[in-house]
Design a protein around this motif. Structure first.
Motif, PDB file in Angstrom:
ATOM      1  N   THR A 187      36.796  28.060  26.224  1.00 25.07           N
ATOM      2  CA  THR A 187      36.880  28.463  24.821  1.00 25.07           C
ATOM      3  C   THR A 187      37.528  29.830  24.678  1.00 25.07           C
ATOM      4  N   TYR A 188      37.139  30.748  25.537  1.00 21.23           N
ATOM      5  CA  TYR A 188      37.725  32.082  25.505  1.00 21.23           C
ATOM      6  C   TYR A 188      39.235  32.018  25.752  1.00 21.23           C
ATOM      7  N   GLU A 191      28.181  16.968  24.131  1.00 25.48           N
ATOM      8  CA  GLU A 191      29.241  16.023  23.766  1.00 25.48           C
ATOM      9  C   GLU A 191      30.089  16.583  22.622  1.00 25.48           C
ATOM     10  N   GLU A 192      29.436  17.250  21.660  1.00 26.73           N
ATOM     11  CA  GLU A 192      30.186  17.886  20.570  1.00 26.73           C
ATOM     12  C   GLU A 192      31.075  19.008  21.107  1.00 26.73           C
ATOM     13  N   ILE A 193      30.543  19.792  22.040  1.00 26.79           N
ATOM     14  CA  ILE A 193      31.329  20.867  22.649  1.00 26.79           C
ATOM     15  C   ILE A 193      32.568  20.301  23.325  1.00 26.79           C
ATOM     16  N   PHE A 194      32.365  19.259  24.089  1.00 26.62           N
ATOM     17  CA  PHE A 194      33.505  18.654  24.795  1.00 26.62           C
ATOM     18  C   PHE A 194      34.516  18.080  23.807  1.00 26.62           C
ATOM     19  N   ASN A 195      34.031  17.404  22.771  1.00 27.07           N
ATOM     20  CA  ASN A 195      34.940  16.796  21.789  1.00 27.07           C
ATOM     21  C   ASN A 195      35.754  17.860  21.050  1.00 27.07           C
ATOM     22  N   ASP A 196      35.112  18.966  20.703  1.00 23.45           N
ATOM     23  CA  ASP A 196      35.840  20.033  19.999  1.00 23.45           C
ATOM     24  C   ASP A 196      36.863  20.696  20.916  1.00 23.45           C
ATOM     25  N   LEU A 197      36.498  20.906  22.160  1.00 21.15           N
ATOM     26  CA  LEU A 197      37.463  21.448  23.120  1.00 21.15           C
ATOM     27  C   LEU A 197      38.645  20.504  23.288  1.00 21.15           C
TER      28      LEU A 197
END
Length: 288
Positions: free
Chosen positions: A171-172, A225-231
């Motif tokens: 993310t960074y 799963e949300e983190i992965f999808n947004d990435l």
């Protein structure tokens, strides 16, 4: 040169312990074939208690099926290597139909031993082999349950922490202008966490009946799963966006830094989409 240390895992130790105890019990009750006790114990030792319970149940059912089919074929048909082979084929088909695929190997071993037996009466021998294997299976399950019980929840959260650290790093990179990152490593980590969550759910049913624990791990998995999808969405854009002031504040909280990036006006649709996914991503990372 330093020597490499050989580490003996707990599952290895417990397998040896289960075999030792199972064979000892077999000798005490006068069983004549402790080999099948050892086979049952070895085949049942798994990485979690729930897996051992499921495997143990399937192994017991498979063992009984192997013995029953062997006795039936021996009683109906004359002894022949051809019928031995056909019996194995029939047994495997029955187990496949019943969904007991993980029991095939042990069931086939019991079938072969019973069918090839010339030591005693067929039914008596089959019964003894079922008892032998049953003792080994029960011993394997008990040892895995009572001795250094595998902590699937601890493993789950250790993997979650590792996933979050990698996600923060990616993310960074995206915030400071790197357009894309390789998410294959993160995808593999998420897959491993999903498997661990299944183990936590199974162990909770057997060890604790803890509905709260299952809900907690399920909620955590949904966040990951949300983190992965947004990435994935941000990476797929392949776009160097302008980060909104709100997301700059969130980034400072997530990474525990004071943002030094200049605030600029969001002027494009891509910027809006980018910041939508980034905002949810940062909130989820902060919640972890």
């Amino acid at each position: 040169m330093g020597s490499n240390k050989v580490k003996i895992g707990m599952r290895t130790i417990k397998t040896g312990l289960a075999v030792m105890l199972g064979v000892t019990v077999a000798e005490l009750v006068g069983l004549r074939s402790p080999l099948f006790v050892a086979i049952g114990a070895i085949s049942t030792m798994q990485t979690s208690v729930s897996e051992s319970f499921v495997m143990g149940k399937n192994r017991i059912l498979g063992t009984i099926m192997g013995a029953v089919v062997a006795v039936a074929i021996a009683e109906i048909l004359p002894y022949s290597n051809i019928f031995l082979g056909l019996g194995i084929i029939l047994l495997i088909q029955i187990l496949n139909i019943l969904g007991w695929r993980k029991s095939i190997s042990l069931s086939a071993i019991v079938f072969s031993a019973v069918y090839l037996n010339r030591e005693m009466g067929m039914i008596e021998y089959a019964t003894n082999r079922v008892i032998d294997t049953f003792i080994g299976i029960v011993m394997g399950v008990l040892v895995n349950y009572l001795v250094a019980t595998p902590d699937s929840e601890k493993k789950f959260y250790a993997e979650v922490d590792a996933f979050v650290e990698v996600a923060k790093e990616y993310t960074y990179s995206l915030i400071v202008g790197k357009k894309t990152v390789n998410l294959e490593n993160l995808r593999s980590m998420l897959s491993d966490i999903e498997k661990l969550q299944d183990l936590v759910r199974g162990d909770s049913n057997i060890l604790y009946d803890n509905e709260g624990q299952k809900l907690d791990t399920a909620k955590t998995l949904r966040i990951l799963e949300e983190i992965f999808n947004d990435l994935s969405s941000i990476t797929a854009m392949d776009y160097m966006a302008i980060v909104s002031s709100k997301n700059l504040i969130l980034a400072g909280q997530v990474f525990q830094i004071t943002p030094i990036w200049y605030e600029k006006s969001i002027i494009s649709e891509e910027d809006i989409i980018f910041n939508y996914h980034l905002q949810r991503l940062l909130k989820n990372l902060y919640s972890m």
